[in-house]
Design a protein around this motif. Structure first.
Motif, PDB file in Angstrom:
ATOM      1  N   GLY A  96       0.791  -1.223   0.000  1.00 28.39           N
ATOM      2  CA  GLY A  96       0.000   0.000   0.000  1.00 28.39           C
ATOM      3  C   GLY A  96       0.824   1.273   0.000  1.00 28.39           C
ATOM      4  N   GLN A  97       2.130   1.157   0.251  1.00 23.44           N
ATOM      5  CA  GLN A  97       2.984   2.348   0.317  1.00 23.44           C
ATOM      6  C   GLN A  97       4.089   2.348  -0.739  1.00 23.44           C
ATOM      7  OE1 GLN A  97       4.162   3.547   4.346  1.00 23.44           O
ATOM      8  NE2 GLN A  97       2.768   2.010   5.179  1.00 23.44           N
ATOM      9  N   VAL A 147      -3.578  -6.991  -4.451  1.00 18.52           N
ATOM     10  CA  VAL A 147      -3.495  -5.661  -3.833  1.00 18.52           C
ATOM     11  C   VAL A 147      -2.227  -4.917  -4.262  1.00 18.52           C
ATOM     12  CG1 VAL A 147      -4.896  -6.356  -1.852  1.00 18.52           C
ATOM     13  CG2 VAL A 147      -2.406  -6.493  -1.689  1.00 18.52           C
ATOM     14  N   SER A 148      -1.222  -5.647  -4.733  1.00 10.40           N
ATOM     15  CA  SER A 148       0.020  -5.011  -5.185  1.00 10.40           C
ATOM     16  C   SER A 148       0.061  -4.828  -6.701  1.00 10.40           C
ATOM     17  CB  SER A 148       1.236  -5.835  -4.746  1.00 10.40           C
ATOM     18  OG  SER A 148       1.255  -7.090  -5.408  1.00 10.40           O
TER      19      SER A 148
END
Length: 344
Positions: free
Chosen positions: A72-73, A104-105
């Motif tokens: 997420g970062q 999610v990546s």
């Protein structure tokens, strides 16, 4: 293949000291791992691997959760385990977790499967060490079936059978990038070839060149099995500072303390200064020194072994987070360009 070398990092989430030499609590160590991975992405490194352990000196027991936080970062860096102890896990759940991480990546997930160098997970999850070989062999066989992302029919002794069972989620690319981590066993190398999975060499002692026969065995096995050439990577401990002297001075007490802590459990003799000096030298497994020294050693190993990727295990026992951050910065901004130049 060496000229296309990718550079990555690995960490086990070692419990580090603060500025006063006091061990940090596990939650802070985990948050620091996320910060270290974000920096690795910012300086252009290709991969960050997070190891799995179940003991007090390592903070990470659920790498996929930490990797999801990193996803997420970050934007470009690939995210994987280092390693997933498949023998004491369920292959279906491992696939589901990393396929979810892949989603999610946006396709950056990888999994490195292995048996690990510690055995704490076996009693923790109710497995018998007498089944050590059987557990890995069977679970790897099931995982290999799952990689096709179609209906799976499988049976064995170590878990309930599957009959025409689909496992979700599917990955966008239709395949989860998977490596097998090996420490030096010819049987493990042939196993990786048999399943058509890339090989990750754990080089933690001695000269990297001594792994050349295993690389040759892997390539011969792939050819005899009618499989295409596959990438070979290597994982080794390392640390980068402005000069060789600074790097050796900063890493030595933390590396020695870690080696002796583990050595007491395994019956190793105390580590000597001479042993350390050999390992950081040209023919040792510690990639420690100035950017030029570390780059030269990586380039030599990559050329000798025909590596597609080199992952430096940058966490070194209790070595503080701030020093690890500086090492990562130097690795990405100075070591990586030097390696590319040396391999041209």
């Amino acid at each position: 293949m060496a000229q296309q070398l990718l550079l990555g990092l690995d960490t086990f989430g070692d419990v580090t000291f603060d500025g006063d030499g006091v061990p940090l609590p596990h939650p802070q160590v985990i948050r620091n791992v996320v910060r270290e991975a974000v920096l690795a992405d910012e300086v252009g490194l290709s991969f960050i691997g997070v190891g799995e352990h179940h003991r007090p000196d390592f903070a990470v027991s659920a790498p996929d959760v930490v990797l999801a936080a990193i996803a997420g970062q970050t934007r470009q860096i690939h995210l994987g385990s280092a390693v997933t102890v498949l023998s004491s896990d369920d292959p279906v759940r491992v696939f589901q977790r990393f396929a979810t991480l892949d989603a999610v990546s946006n396709g950056r997930a990888e999994v490195i499967l292995g048996r690990g160098s510690f055995i704490e997970s076996f009693p923790l999850f109710g497995y018998d060490l007498q089944d050590y070989e059987l557990l890995f062999e069977e679970k790897l066989d099931l995982f290999a079936n799952l990689l096709a992302e179609g209906p799976v029919t499988w049976s064995g002794q170590t878990r309930p059978p599957l009959e025409n069972q689909k496992v979700y989620p599917y990955t966008a690319a239709g395949h989860l990038t998977t490596w097998i981590g090996v420490g030096g066993s010819p049987q493990s190398v042939v196993r990786a070839a048999r399943y058509g999975v890339p090989l990750m060499l754990a080089i933690i002692g001695g000269a990297p060149a001594r792994f050349a026969p295993l690389v040759d065995l892997y390539r011969r096995a792939l050819a005899q099995l009618g499989k295409p050439e596959l990438p070979i990577g290597a994982h080794s401990p390392g640390y980068v500072a402005a000069t060789d002297a600074q790097a050796r001075k900063e890493i030595f007490p933390h590396h020695r303390a870690m080696q002796e802590r583990i050595g007491r459990e395994r019956g190793w003799p105390p580590m000597t200064v001479e042993q350390f000096e050999h390992e950081v030298g040209p023919d040792g497994a510690l990639f420690v020194g100035s950017p030029e020294t570390v780059a030269r050693k990586i380039a030599r190993a990559a050329t000798t072994l025909g590596l597609a990727r080199f992952d430096m295990k940058y966490s070194v026992g209790t070595l503080p987070h701030e020093k690890l951050m500086k090492s990562i910065e130097l690795y990405g901004t100075e070591v990586a360009p030097l390696v590319r130049e040396m391999l041209q």
